[in-house]
Write a protein that holds these residues in place. Structure first.
Motif, PDB file in Angstrom:
ATOM      1  N   GLU A  41      -0.356  14.975 -10.750  1.00 49.63           N
ATOM      2  CA  GLU A  41      -1.174  13.894 -11.273  1.00 49.63           C
ATOM      3  C   GLU A  41      -1.935  13.243 -10.116  1.00 49.63           C
ATOM      4  O   GLU A  41      -1.526  13.368  -8.960  1.00 49.63           O
ATOM      5  CB  GLU A  41      -0.323  12.859 -12.031  1.00 49.63           C
ATOM      6  N   LYS A  42      -3.045  12.583 -10.410  1.00 46.61           N
ATOM      7  CA  LYS A  42      -3.881  12.034  -9.331  1.00 46.61           C
ATOM      8  C   LYS A  42      -4.167  10.556  -9.577  1.00 46.61           C
ATOM      9  O   LYS A  42      -4.321  10.126 -10.721  1.00 46.61           O
ATOM     10  CB  LYS A  42      -5.220  12.771  -9.269  1.00 46.61           C
ATOM     11  N   GLN A  43      -4.259   9.821  -8.473  1.00 49.72           N
ATOM     12  CA  GLN A  43      -4.564   8.397  -8.552  1.00 49.72           C
ATOM     13  C   GLN A  43      -5.717   8.132  -7.594  1.00 49.72           C
ATOM     14  O   GLN A  43      -5.653   8.536  -6.420  1.00 49.72           O
ATOM     15  CB  GLN A  43      -3.325   7.604  -8.118  1.00 49.72           C
ATOM     16  N   SER A  47       0.850  -1.199   0.000  1.00 48.51           N
ATOM     17  CA  SER A  47       0.000   0.000   0.000  1.00 48.51           C
ATOM     18  C   SER A  47       0.882   1.243   0.000  1.00 48.51           C
ATOM     19  O   SER A  47       2.064   1.180   0.321  1.00 48.51           O
ATOM     20  CB  SER A  47      -0.863   0.049   1.269  1.00 48.51           C
ATOM     21  N   ILE A  48       0.261   2.357  -0.334  1.00 46.87           N
ATOM     22  CA  ILE A  48       0.963   3.638  -0.232  1.00 46.87           C
ATOM     23  C   ILE A  48       0.815   4.131   1.200  1.00 46.87           C
ATOM     24  O   ILE A  48      -0.295   4.131   1.737  1.00 46.87           O
ATOM     25  CB  ILE A  48       0.316   4.678  -1.169  1.00 46.87           C
ATOM     26  N   LEU A  49       1.915   4.546   1.803  1.00 45.58           N
ATOM     27  CA  LEU A  49       1.835   5.185   3.113  1.00 45.58           C
ATOM     28  C   LEU A  49       1.687   6.682   2.867  1.00 45.58           C
ATOM     29  O   LEU A  49       2.551   7.284   2.219  1.00 45.58           O
ATOM     30  CB  LEU A  49       3.106   4.913   3.926  1.00 45.58           C
ATOM     31  N   ALA A  50       0.598   7.234   3.330  1.00 41.21           N
ATOM     32  CA  ALA A  50       0.347   8.648   3.022  1.00 41.21           C
ATOM     33  C   ALA A  50      -0.035   9.422   4.269  1.00 41.21           C
ATOM     34  O   ALA A  50      -0.618   8.877   5.205  1.00 41.21           O
ATOM     35  CB  ALA A  50      -0.789   8.757   1.998  1.00 41.21           C
ATOM     36  N   THR A  51       0.318  10.697   4.255  1.00 37.95           N
ATOM     37  CA  THR A  51      -0.200  11.611   5.277  1.00 37.95           C
ATOM     38  C   THR A  51      -1.395  12.335   4.652  1.00 37.95           C
ATOM     39  O   THR A  51      -1.606  12.264   3.437  1.00 37.95           O
ATOM     40  CB  THR A  51       0.859  12.647   5.687  1.00 37.95           C
ATOM     41  N   TYR A 108      -4.875  10.308  -4.457  1.00 40.61           N
ATOM     42  CA  TYR A 108      -3.492  10.467  -4.002  1.00 40.61           C
ATOM     43  C   TYR A 108      -2.818  11.393  -5.018  1.00 40.61           C
ATOM     44  O   TYR A 108      -2.927  11.163  -6.230  1.00 40.61           O
ATOM     45  CB  TYR A 108      -2.825   9.092  -3.965  1.00 40.61           C
ATOM     46  N   ILE A 109      -2.145  12.425  -4.524  1.00 37.58           N
ATOM     47  CA  ILE A 109      -1.618  13.437  -5.451  1.00 37.58           C
ATOM     48  C   ILE A 109      -0.126  13.228  -5.678  1.00 37.58           C
ATOM     49  O   ILE A 109       0.652  13.127  -4.722  1.00 37.58           O
ATOM     50  CB  ILE A 109      -1.763  14.868  -4.891  1.00 37.58           C
ATOM     51  N   GLY A 110       0.271  13.219  -6.932  1.00 35.73           N
ATOM     52  CA  GLY A 110       1.678  13.064  -7.289  1.00 35.73           C
ATOM     53  C   GLY A 110       2.411  14.393  -7.285  1.00 35.73           C
ATOM     54  O   GLY A 110       1.786  15.463  -7.221  1.00 35.73           O
ATOM     55  N   CYS A 111       3.751  14.317  -7.387  1.00 34.87           N
ATOM     56  CA  CYS A 111       4.550  15.541  -7.290  1.00 34.87           C
ATOM     57  C   CYS A 111       4.396  16.431  -8.519  1.00 34.87           C
ATOM     58  O   CYS A 111       4.783  17.597  -8.497  1.00 34.87           O
ATOM     59  CB  CYS A 111       6.013  15.209  -7.018  1.00 34.87           C
ATOM     60  N   ASN A 112       3.843  15.894  -9.595  1.00 33.72           N
ATOM     61  CA  ASN A 112       3.593  16.742 -10.763  1.00 33.72           C
ATOM     62  C   ASN A 112       2.090  16.980 -10.945  1.00 33.72           C
ATOM     63  O   ASN A 112       1.602  17.120 -12.059  1.00 33.72           O
ATOM     64  CB  ASN A 112       4.198  16.107 -12.015  1.00 33.72           C
ATOM     65  N   ILE A 144       4.287   9.424  -7.484  1.00 37.30           N
ATOM     66  CA  ILE A 144       5.007   9.703  -6.236  1.00 37.30           C
ATOM     67  C   ILE A 144       4.567  11.070  -5.723  1.00 37.30           C
ATOM     68  O   ILE A 144       4.639  12.060  -6.463  1.00 37.30           O
ATOM     69  CB  ILE A 144       6.527   9.707  -6.473  1.00 37.30           C
ATOM     70  N   GLN A 162      -1.770  15.286   3.920  1.00 44.24           N
ATOM     71  CA  GLN A 162      -1.408  16.300   2.924  1.00 44.24           C
ATOM     72  C   GLN A 162      -1.231  15.718   1.525  1.00 44.24           C
ATOM     73  O   GLN A 162      -1.182  16.453   0.547  1.00 44.24           O
ATOM     74  CB  GLN A 162      -0.105  16.976   3.337  1.00 44.24           C
ATOM     75  N   GLU A 163      -1.098  14.397   1.453  1.00 45.54           N
ATOM     76  CA  GLU A 163      -0.870  13.766   0.148  1.00 45.54           C
ATOM     77  C   GLU A 163      -2.164  13.277  -0.492  1.00 45.54           C
ATOM     78  O   GLU A 163      -2.135  12.641  -1.537  1.00 45.54           O
ATOM     79  CB  GLU A 163       0.103  12.590   0.310  1.00 45.54           C
ATOM     80  N   ASP A 175       7.835   2.333   2.954  1.00 45.77           N
ATOM     81  CA  ASP A 175       6.975   1.699   1.946  1.00 45.77           C
ATOM     82  C   ASP A 175       7.562   1.828   0.547  1.00 45.77           C
ATOM     83  O   ASP A 175       7.163   1.102  -0.362  1.00 45.77           O
ATOM     84  CB  ASP A 175       5.560   2.299   1.992  1.00 45.77           C
TER      85      ASP A 175
END
Lengths: 437, 222
Positions: free
Chosen positions: A229-231, A206-210, A223-227, B4, A212-213, B93
């Motif tokens: 993009e969204k998933q 899994s993605i570990l997210a806070t 889930y927001i990417g650094c550019n 990411i 803010q992400e 992770d």
């Protein structure tokens, strides 16, 4: 097996290497502490575990039915099985959750049930933890190292492999996933259980997210990417308390949650594990009613015993508690982690009088239990085996089926005179072996 | 692994930078320490100046004792290693427990070395763990973007430090070439004009060191 016992130090060294720690705040400062491991396992015979497994599945099934009922029809209250004072005055009850049905109607996906075994071998449930129970990662990683320390032990003794916990967890996440990736939501590295959050994310893929992400848009979670993009996210194993989960719906001051997350959940667009509002079912006051709950929803007698418990809320129980105060342990229903637990015999003079007055004036706030003289399990201390009090947290995972993890977290007190085993109070942990035959 | 998040990309990048900072400054410290045995009391000042860290040390011996181990000094090697650790542990992770374990080992070794009779001998082990970390990154992280972000951090830090040390052009050329090819693989948006600037300055051997360092520091906004 002796080879394994002699390797406690080596295993602890490797646990340190792998960052197996928990965080603790002392005098306002965050510190990471090692969680001391003792290599003498708790061993549970097959027949004994079969009994526990049946009882735990029954208990968690009833608790899930209770949660669906409380946030739905409330038949258990209407039928007078549980007084409404115990529902609506509980800090765990969340009016916001009324009518919100989680995906696949599962409320408690990961349940941590705390048990102790008395000296006559009877098992008692002490607590149901249905919000964010932690601790499974510790025996899982310790087993891996113990197998390295003494392969012959595990070759000779038929112990159920407990390293499948992450696979069981992933199975549950996938089952309730509404379409998208799996995320473990953490408050961040200064949380006491951060190691576990990150370890389970790694092991479940899994993605570990806070907070803010993550972002909610049009009632979907991304889930927001650094550019930018969204998933899409389909399931969130959240390790954040209900009140901090979503500042728009719960505590407005929360900076660790995700705005509008609860709205996405309510629309059925994302699964939250465990569902918000579960606190009502693991309220220490509600614990008293779990055997009644089992009879009510499942029409069965409870397989597992509760510790003999009294509710000062009832006059008859209050009288008993006051008359037998010195023999009882009194628990504040709003506290957890070993806090708010008072042994009657430890209080004297004015302190005792003040506490009794508090119980009289706020009877709903406390439960009282007989002190169970639970069994000691040996630990290695300075090269010698010494007995210490130990409990067991069993993990029950509810997805397509209700499954009990064939292991558990055995916590022990390092203080010979103490019954308190919590890691935050200086306790250590052991592996829990379930024998296959 | 998919996309990411910014927080993750930043953590990976700074993990690479701090890890490299520890590695290169430790190696430089070894060289400087050796020279200090024979040179004057003030010889450590040159190293402080090259590293652009304030000279808060009263003597050569104080520098030797404190620069690697003083946890209260934000410029010390151990402080940089702690930052490496802080960035690593939130990446479990992404880079895995086994990879992180080499940072854990380096940090506990660094802490232990402080109380050793021969700290420099013990510190060699810190370098070994850092190199093992990079080996494990290559061996175990399949996602090229993740690997590249950590390595971009490493390359930027290495070139930054080499510029500060005014290393020979041949060394700068080699490090720049590695950085240039790595940046393209990160998937991060970065200032390509910095690449052009550095390429020209290094190729033509017309390097304004402070300007080059400043530009390099700002190549990625994370």
């Amino acid at each position: 097996m002796k080879q394994l016992f002699n390797q406690s130090d080596a295993v602890n060294k490797l646990l340190e290497r792998y960052g197996v720690k928990f965080g603790i705040y002392k005098n306002g400062t965050f510190k990471e502490q090692l969680f001391p491991f003792d290599s003498i396992p708790r061993v549970i015979e097959k027949e004994e575990f079969d009994y526990l497994e049946r009882g735990l599945i029954q208990r968690v099934t009833a608790l899930n039915r209770f949660l669906a009922d409380i946030y739905g029809e409330k038949n258990i209250v209407k039928d007078g099985v549980i007084p409404e004072e115990f529902i609506f005055s509980s800090s765990g009850y969340m009016a916001e959750c009324e009518g919100a049905l989680p995906p696949k109607a599962i409320y408690s996906h990961i349940s941590g049930i705390d048990l102790v075994q008395a000296k006559d071998k009877t098992w008692y449930v002490l607590e149901d933890n249905l919000r964010v129970p932690s601790g499974a990662s510790y025996p899982m990683i310790a087993r891996n190292l113990c197998r390295r320390a003494s392969p012959s032990t595990f070759h000779d003794i038929p112990v159920a492999d407990n390293r499948n916990y992450a696979a069981l967890l992933k199975e549950v996440m996938d089952y309730v996933n509404t379409g998208g990736i799996n995320v473990i939501l953490t408050p961040g590295r200064y949380n006491a259980a951060y190691f576990e959050h990150s370890f389970l994310a790694e092991k479940t893929g899994s993605i570990l997210a806070t907070g803010q992400e993550l972002i909610v848009e049009d009632d979907y979670l991304y889930y927001i990417g650094c550019n930018d993009e969204k998933q899409k996210v389909g399931a969130v194993y959240r390790r954040i308390s209900d009140e901090y989960l979503d500042p728009m719906n719960f505590c407005a001051d929360s900076v660790i949650g995700v705005p509008h997350l609860y709205s996405a959940f309510k629309k059925g667009n994302v699964a939250l594990l465990n569902a918000p509002g579960n606190g009502i079912a693991d309220d220490k006051g509600i614990y008293y009613f779990v055997p009644k709950m089992i009879e009510y929803y499942l029409n069965e007698k409870s397989i597992l015993n509760n510790a003999p418990t009294y509710l000062p809320f009832y006059e008859e129980d209050k009288k008993y508690v006051l008359e037998n105060f010195d023999n009882l342990v009194i628990k504040d229903v709003a506290e957890a982690g070993g806090y708010g637990v008072v042994f009657g015999k430890d209080l004297e003079g004015q302190k005792k009088e003040d506490f009794i007055n508090l119980v009289k004036s706020e009877p709903r706030r406390f439960i009282a239990q007989e002190v169970i003289d639970f069994i000691d399990i040996d630990i290695m201390e300075n090269g010698e085996r010494v007995p210490r009090k130990a409990d067991l947290r069993a993990f029950v995972l509810t997805g397509k089926e209700v499954k009990v993890w064939k292991s558990g977290l055995t916590r022990f007190s390092r203080n010979p005179d103490s019954f308190v085993v919590n890691s935050s109070q200086g306790g250590g942990f052991k592996d829990t072996w379930v024998l296959l035959r | 692994m998919g996309i990411i998040a910014l927080e993750k990309a930043s953590g990976l990048y700074w993990l690479g930078r701090y890890n490299e900072r520890v590695y290169t400054t430790l190696r430089e410290f070894f060289v400087g320490y050796d020279r200090m045995i024979d040179e004057s009391e003030d010889s450590y000042k040159e190293l402080c100046s090259m590293l652009d860290i304030p000279d808060v040390y009263g003597s050569k011996m104080e520098f030797i004792n404190k620069y690697p181990f003083d946890e209260k000094n934000v410029d010390s090697i151990i402080s940089n290693l702690t930052r490496t650790y802080d960035n690593a542990m939130v990446m479990r992770d992404v880079i895995g427990t086994e990879t992180i374990s080499y940072v854990e080992l380096a940090l506990s070794c660094m802490k232990a070395a402080r109380y050793s009779e021969a700290p420099l001998l013990e510190l060699q082990e810190v370098i070994d763990y850092i190199l093992a970390f990079w080996g494990y990154v290559d061996d175990s992280i399949d996602d090229r973007q993740i690997r590249s972000i950590i390595k971009a951090g490493r390359r930027i830090e290495r070139l930054d430090l080499y510029l500060r040390f005014e290393r020979p052009v041949s060394m700068l050329e080699r490090e720049f070439a590695k950085l240039k090819s790595r940046m393209e693989l990160t998937g991060l948006s970065y200032d390509k004009t910095v690449i052009s600037y550095l390429e020209q300055a290094i190729t033509e051997n017309k390097i304004n060191y402070s300007e080059a360092i400043l530009k390099l520091e700002n190549i990625v906004k994370l």
